[in-house]
Write a protein that holds these residues in place. Structure first.
Motif, PDB file in Angstrom:
ATOM      1  N   ALA A  19       1.031  -1.288   0.067  1.00  0.00           N
ATOM      2  CA  ALA A  19       0.003  -0.011  -0.105  1.00  0.00           C
ATOM      3  C   ALA A  19       0.905   1.157  -0.234  1.00  0.00           C
ATOM      4  O   ALA A  19       0.678   2.172  -0.967  1.00  0.00           O
ATOM      5  N   TRP A  20       1.842   1.317   0.885  1.00  0.00           N
ATOM      6  CA  TRP A  20       2.667   2.565   0.815  1.00  0.00           C
ATOM      7  C   TRP A  20       3.645   2.674  -0.441  1.00  0.00           C
ATOM      8  O   TRP A  20       3.289   3.757  -1.144  1.00  0.00           O
ATOM      9  N   ASP A  21       4.073   1.642  -1.094  1.00  0.00           N
ATOM     10  CA  ASP A  21       4.749   1.702  -2.306  1.00  0.00           C
ATOM     11  C   ASP A  21       3.615   2.416  -3.421  1.00  0.00           C
ATOM     12  O   ASP A  21       4.167   3.316  -4.276  1.00  0.00           O
ATOM     13  N   PHE A  22       2.475   1.839  -3.468  1.00  0.00           N
ATOM     14  CA  PHE A  22       1.723   2.207  -4.448  1.00  0.00           C
ATOM     15  C   PHE A  22       1.027   3.724  -4.135  1.00  0.00           C
ATOM     16  O   PHE A  22       1.500   4.683  -5.133  1.00  0.00           O
ATOM     17  N   PHE A  23       0.656   3.992  -3.084  1.00  0.00           N
ATOM     18  CA  PHE A  23       0.076   5.340  -2.580  1.00  0.00           C
ATOM     19  C   PHE A  23       0.823   6.486  -2.526  1.00  0.00           C
ATOM     20  O   PHE A  23       0.794   7.623  -2.749  1.00  0.00           O
ATOM     21  N   SER A  24       2.330   6.009  -2.145  1.00  0.00           N
ATOM     22  CA  SER A  24       3.202   7.232  -1.977  1.00  0.00           C
ATOM     23  C   SER A  24       3.967   7.677  -3.245  1.00  0.00           C
ATOM     24  O   SER A  24       5.049   8.360  -3.361  1.00  0.00           O
ATOM     25  N   SER A  25       3.528   6.926  -4.462  1.00  0.00           N
ATOM     26  CA  SER A  25       3.939   7.181  -5.690  1.00  0.00           C
ATOM     27  C   SER A  25       3.269   8.197  -6.600  1.00  0.00           C
ATOM     28  O   SER A  25       2.115   7.807  -6.777  1.00  0.00           O
ATOM     29  N   PRO A  26       3.685   9.536  -6.880  1.00  0.00           N
ATOM     30  CA  PRO A  26       2.796  10.381  -7.597  1.00  0.00           C
ATOM     31  C   PRO A  26       2.162   9.784  -8.949  1.00  0.00           C
ATOM     32  O   PRO A  26       1.315  10.237  -9.220  1.00  0.00           O
ATOM     33  N   LEU A  27       3.106   8.961  -9.564  1.00  0.00           N
ATOM     34  CA  LEU A  27       2.810   8.542 -10.643  1.00  0.00           C
ATOM     35  C   LEU A  27       1.451   7.639 -10.663  1.00  0.00           C
ATOM     36  O   LEU A  27       0.937   7.551 -11.797  1.00  0.00           O
ATOM     37  N   ASN A  28       1.115   7.051  -9.635  1.00  0.00           N
ATOM     38  CA  ASN A  28      -0.004   6.281  -9.574  1.00  0.00           C
ATOM     39  C   ASN A  28      -1.109   6.971  -9.148  1.00  0.00           C
ATOM     40  O   ASN A  28      -2.438   6.476  -9.296  1.00  0.00           O
ATOM     41  N   LEU A  29      -1.028   8.271  -8.901  1.00  0.00           N
ATOM     42  CA  LEU A  29      -2.171   9.192  -9.002  1.00  0.00           C
ATOM     43  C   LEU A  29      -3.269   8.963 -10.177  1.00  0.00           C
ATOM     44  O   LEU A  29      -4.574   8.917 -10.065  1.00  0.00           O
TER      45      LEU A  29
END
Length: 155
Positions: A19-29
């Motif tokens: 979850a942290w890896d996904f949501f802390s990456s701006p590119l996944n927004l």
């Protein structure tokens, strides 16, 4: 200035690290934002993929009526694996303070978003929030919840 609060919680069947890896990456927004908003990250945020306090991120977004706008947020606080906070530096809101919290629970992660925002233009802004903008912000979070289920499954 009138401020508004939106709070959202979602249980996600993934690990805290995932979850942290996904949501802390701006590119996944872009993956969890409604397509009609035409949301695009335009900065390289110093080319660093790991989020840090002080990171500036720029976007192009069409929040209403297809009108393209520039938006810049700053990551103001980060506690790895627990929370991060982004605040608007310039863009469509008078205030944008968005907290993202993550807590490990049995079978996954509980993600909590706490958004405080304000609309410029005094009484006109308050009226536009009650008629349109507040509903649009809620719609974005509703879309995001569905997109997260599609990406990670239902809890």
């Amino acid at each position: 200035m009138k401020t508004y609060l939106l709070k959202s919680e979602q249980a996600i069947p993934i690990s805290l690290a995932g979850a942290w890896d996904f949501f802390s990456s701006p590119l996944n927004l872009e993956k969890i934002t409604p397509k009609e908003m035409d949301f695009v990250v335009t900065s390289t945020y110093n080319g660093d993929k790991k989020m840090y306090a002080g990171m500036l991120i720029t976007y192009k977004v069409s929040p209403l009526f297809g009108i393209k706008m520039d938006w810049m947020t700053e990551i103001t606080h980060v506690k790895e694996g627990e929370y991060f906070i982004d605040e608007q530096r310039f863009g469509p809101y008078a205030l944008w303070h968005h907290q993202h919290h993550f807590k490990e629970i049995k079978g996954g992660v509980l993600m909590t978003d706490i958004l405080n925002y304000a609309i410029p233009y005094g009484i006109i802004g308050r009226l536009s929030n009650s008629i349109l903008i507040g509903k649009q912000v809620r719609k974005i979070f509703d879309y995001r919840e569905k997109a997260i289920v599609e990406l990670f499954g239902n809890f």
